[in-house]
Design a protein around this motif. Structure first.
Motif, PDB file in Angstrom:
ATOM      1  N   UNK A  33       0.813  -1.228   0.000  1.00 40.60           N
ATOM      2  CA  UNK A  33       0.000   0.000   0.000  1.00 40.60           C
ATOM      3  C   UNK A  33       0.843   1.274   0.000  1.00 40.60           C
ATOM      4  N   UNK A  34       2.142   1.159   0.339  1.00 41.16           N
ATOM      5  CA  UNK A  34       3.038   2.315   0.330  1.00 41.16           C
ATOM      6  C   UNK A  34       3.830   2.431  -0.978  1.00 41.16           C
ATOM      7  N   UNK A  35       3.544   1.550  -1.940  1.00 39.22           N
ATOM      8  CA  UNK A  35       4.234   1.594  -3.227  1.00 39.22           C
ATOM      9  C   UNK A  35       5.585   0.909  -3.234  1.00 39.22           C
ATOM     10  N   UNK A  36       5.895   0.181  -2.149  1.00 34.40           N
ATOM     11  CA  UNK A  36       7.151  -0.567  -2.110  1.00 34.40           C
ATOM     12  C   UNK A  36       7.008  -1.833  -2.952  1.00 34.40           C
ATOM     13  N   UNK A 106      -2.923  -7.224  -0.844  1.00 35.02           N
ATOM     14  CA  UNK A 106      -4.141  -6.808  -0.170  1.00 35.02           C
ATOM     15  C   UNK A 106      -3.854  -5.960   1.059  1.00 35.02           C
ATOM     16  N   UNK A 107      -4.885  -5.357   1.612  1.00 37.25           N
ATOM     17  CA  UNK A 107      -4.709  -4.467   2.765  1.00 37.25           C
ATOM     18  C   UNK A 107      -4.168  -5.178   4.004  1.00 37.25           C
ATOM     19  N   UNK A 108      -4.301  -6.483   4.047  1.00 33.26           N
ATOM     20  CA  UNK A 108      -3.813  -7.235   5.204  1.00 33.26           C
ATOM     21  C   UNK A 108      -2.380  -7.731   5.024  1.00 33.26           C
ATOM     22  N   UNK A 109      -1.733  -7.321   3.924  1.00 30.39           N
ATOM     23  CA  UNK A 109      -0.354  -7.768   3.688  1.00 30.39           C
ATOM     24  C   UNK A 109       0.534  -7.293   4.829  1.00 30.39           C
ATOM     25  N   UNK A 123      16.090 -14.558   1.311  1.00 32.88           N
ATOM     26  CA  UNK A 123      15.615 -13.291   1.862  1.00 32.88           C
ATOM     27  C   UNK A 123      14.448 -12.792   1.029  1.00 32.88           C
ATOM     28  N   UNK A 124      13.574 -12.049   1.666  1.00 28.76           N
ATOM     29  CA  UNK A 124      12.464 -11.389   0.973  1.00 28.76           C
ATOM     30  C   UNK A 124      12.210 -10.071   1.685  1.00 28.76           C
ATOM     31  N   UNK A 125      11.872  -9.060   0.911  1.00 30.66           N
ATOM     32  CA  UNK A 125      11.616  -7.774   1.543  1.00 30.66           C
ATOM     33  C   UNK A 125      10.898  -6.809   0.628  1.00 30.66           C
ATOM     34  N   UNK A 126      10.338  -5.784   1.255  1.00 25.56           N
ATOM     35  CA  UNK A 126       9.719  -4.668   0.536  1.00 25.56           C
ATOM     36  C   UNK A 126      10.786  -3.591   0.372  1.00 25.56           C
ATOM     37  N   UNK A 127      10.869  -3.001  -0.822  1.00 26.98           N
ATOM     38  CA  UNK A 127      11.856  -1.965  -1.100  1.00 26.98           C
ATOM     39  C   UNK A 127      11.188  -0.783  -1.791  1.00 26.98           C
TER      40      UNK A 127
END
Length: 157
Positions: A33-36, A106-109, A123-127
């Motif tokens: 939702x933050x565009x990451x 989704x909003x619950x991510x 590894x996994x991440x939002x960037x």
């Protein structure tokens, strides 16, 4: 465990150079939702990639995308926005076609991505788009640039 994945990958690439199979793959520019952007680093490769993988026989392309997002980063409630592009690769000896989607978690991510396949995902991440890891794969960097420019991509991977 990582060394066994690397050996299996090396053996598969040798077989592919001989048999030259046609394959279909999917990947997602998966956004929170933050565009990451969600990125993964596999245990058997050194770079960061968009989540995704191969389409199994009898599986639809969208079903493969949803399965791969669930398997690699634990996102099960994504919504597909559009197809970013369709690309062709002969790398690794395969005749590979890759469909890239733009999708929204989704909003619950979760704020933290969940690695569901620990043997495959290191590894996994939002960037944030302006804070991508330095070890991003070149093709992944091109796909993210196309997304940010708002263009539909095609051609060589």
């Amino acid at each position: 465990m990582a060394w066994t994945h690397r050996l299996v990958g090396k053996a598969a690439r040798t077989v592919w150079r001989i048999t030259k199979p046609r394959t279909v793959g999917v990947r997602a520019v998966l956004l929170d939702r933050d565009g990451r952007i969600a990125l993964v680093r596999h245990t058997y490769m050194d770079h960061w990639y968009l989540p995704g993988g191969g389409v199994k026989k009898g599986e639809s392309i969208d079903a493969a995308l949803f399965r791969e997002m669930a398997e690699e980063v634990g996102v099960t409630d994504a919504r597909i926005e559009r197809v970013l592009g369709v690309y062709h690769s002969r790398r690794e000896g395969k005749d590979d076609h890759i469909v890239i989607f733009v999708a929204h978690a989704g909003p619950d991510a979760s704020a933290e991505l969940r690695r569901t396949d620990l043997a495959e995902i290191a590894e996994a991440g939002w960037f944030a788009p302006e804070e991508l890891p330095a070890s991003l794969s070149p093709a992944t960097a091109r796909r993210i640039a196309e997304y940010r420019q708002g263009v539909t991509g095609h051609g060589a991977w």
